[in-house]
Design a protein around this motif. Structure first.
Motif, PDB file in Angstrom:
ATOM      1  N   VAL A  37       0.875  -1.184   0.000  1.00  0.00           N
ATOM      2  CA  VAL A  37       0.000   0.000   0.000  1.00  0.00           C
ATOM      3  C   VAL A  37       0.905   1.225   0.000  1.00  0.00           C
ATOM      4  N   PHE A  38       0.642   2.147  -0.928  1.00  0.00           N
ATOM      5  CA  PHE A  38       1.412   3.385  -1.020  1.00  0.00           C
ATOM      6  C   PHE A  38       0.508   4.559  -0.644  1.00  0.00           C
ATOM      7  N   ASN A  39       0.941   5.351   0.340  1.00  0.00           N
ATOM      8  CA  ASN A  39       0.230   6.573   0.696  1.00  0.00           C
ATOM      9  C   ASN A  39       1.214   7.708   0.404  1.00  0.00           C
ATOM     10  N   LEU A  40       0.949   8.451  -0.687  1.00  0.00           N
ATOM     11  CA  LEU A  40       1.976   9.326  -1.252  1.00  0.00           C
ATOM     12  C   LEU A  40       1.611  10.804  -1.193  1.00  0.00           C
ATOM     13  N   PHE A  41       2.642  11.620  -1.229  1.00  0.00           N
ATOM     14  CA  PHE A  41       2.484  13.046  -1.426  1.00  0.00           C
ATOM     15  C   PHE A  41       1.649  13.727  -0.339  1.00  0.00           C
ATOM     16  N   THR A  42       1.981  13.441   0.928  1.00  0.00           N
ATOM     17  CA  THR A  42       1.309  14.070   2.071  1.00  0.00           C
ATOM     18  C   THR A  42      -0.208  13.911   1.979  1.00  0.00           C
ATOM     19  N   SER A  43      -0.650  12.659   1.961  1.00  0.00           N
ATOM     20  CA  SER A  43      -2.092  12.378   1.883  1.00  0.00           C
ATOM     21  C   SER A  43      -2.577  11.808   3.209  1.00  0.00           C
ATOM     22  N   PHE A  44      -2.180  12.463   4.292  1.00  0.00           N
ATOM     23  CA  PHE A  44      -2.442  11.938   5.624  1.00  0.00           C
ATOM     24  C   PHE A  44      -2.469  13.122   6.583  1.00  0.00           C
ATOM     25  N   GLY A  45      -3.047  12.896   7.766  1.00  0.00           N
ATOM     26  CA  GLY A  45      -3.029  13.947   8.791  1.00  0.00           C
ATOM     27  C   GLY A  45      -4.060  15.044   8.540  1.00  0.00           C
ATOM     28  N   TYR A  46      -5.152  14.679   7.876  1.00  0.00           N
ATOM     29  CA  TYR A  46      -6.185  15.673   7.550  1.00  0.00           C
ATOM     30  C   TYR A  46      -7.187  15.881   8.687  1.00  0.00           C
ATOM     31  N   PHE A  47      -7.157  15.022   9.701  1.00  0.00           N
ATOM     32  CA  PHE A  47      -8.253  15.007  10.666  1.00  0.00           C
ATOM     33  C   PHE A  47      -7.863  15.608  12.013  1.00  0.00           C
ATOM     34  N   ASP A  48      -8.849  16.232  12.667  1.00  0.00           N
ATOM     35  CA  ASP A  48      -8.591  16.862  13.969  1.00  0.00           C
ATOM     36  C   ASP A  48      -8.255  15.812  15.021  1.00  0.00           C
TER      37      ASP A  48
END
Length: 241
Positions: free
Chosen positions: A107-118
């Motif tokens: 599984v690839f999670n790329l290009f700062t696609s994380f940390g969107y949630f409070d």
């Protein structure tokens, strides 16, 4: 009524794609080549690219010979990516907070696609879903910004003109988030959007990974897979199993 998440609205507008249309595909391709070679992934590997946006990483990974599934919350991005589909490349609308029906080799999670949630719980839930969606000995490749480097090099204001639209961009670190406020006038209307990514430094992220039960095998600081340096690296790339 609950507010819509900022990314659901912003990523689904045509303006998001206009502002970022000059993103460097070469960087993305160098990274994909380097990481697949480093991990010695056989061509039989089934990779999930999540979230995949309009599919630039997924399409390139597929051109390297891999079977790839791209998932993203933004319907317009998925509709756009579907034109690239073939027997070994598929795209579907998927929210990372929901578990997967399939198991993947990587599984690839790329290009700062994380940390969107409070709430940290939602970030941890995404990591749990990814872990459950991996086959035994599968790899998770996580590509995030280096928060410490962002803090030291933050450009607080800038103006960008793309396709005759003037984007006014303001950046700040506030309430534990790196915020980017984007305002512009287009189609006879004033628009304002804010991108928010949680300020997650290497310590907090490695804690997240450990908490979920991942084993971190490597940490890199850029797309050429140089060692991570908290002061000078522009990326924080974690490889875990």
């Amino acid at each position: 009524m609950k507010n819509k998440d900022w990314f659901t609205e912003w990523f689904n507008t045509p303006y998001y794609h206009i502002l970022y249309k000059d993103r460097n595909d070469e960087d993305a391709q160098v990274f994909m080549k380097n990481i697949t070679e480093f991990l010695v992934l056989p061509k039989s590997t089934h990779i999930l690219d999540l979230p995949c946006g309009k599919g630039r990483h997924a399409v390139f990974l597929n051109s390297l010979g891999y079977k790839v599934t791209g998932g993203d919350l933004a319907e317009n991005s998925i509709n756009n990516a579907k034109k690239f589909e073939n027997e070994r490349l598929t795209f579907k609308v998927h929210d990372m907070r929901k578990p997967f029906n399939n198991k993947y080799d990587a599984v690839f999670n790329l290009f700062t696609s994380f940390g969107y949630f409070d709430d940290d719980k939602e970030d941890l839930l995404i990591l749990k879903n990814i872990k459950k969606g991996l086959r035994k000995n599968g790899y998770f490749v996580f590509d995030f910004l280096n928060a410490s480097f962002v803090k030291d090099t933050l450009v607080s204001e800038e103006t960008k003109i793309v396709d005759d639209i003037t984007f006014y961009i303001k950046r700040e670190i506030k309430d534990g988030f790196i915020c980017k406020n984007i305002s512009f006038f287009a189609d006879d209307k004033q628009h304002t959007f804010t991108e928010k990514v949680k300020y997650l430094d290497s310590t907090k992220l490695t804690n997240y990974f450990t908490k979920v039960g991942f084993t971190i095998t490597n940490i890199f600081g850029d797309y050429h897979l140089n060692e991570f340096d908290i002061k000078t690296s522009n990326r924080l790339i974690i490889v875990a199993k």
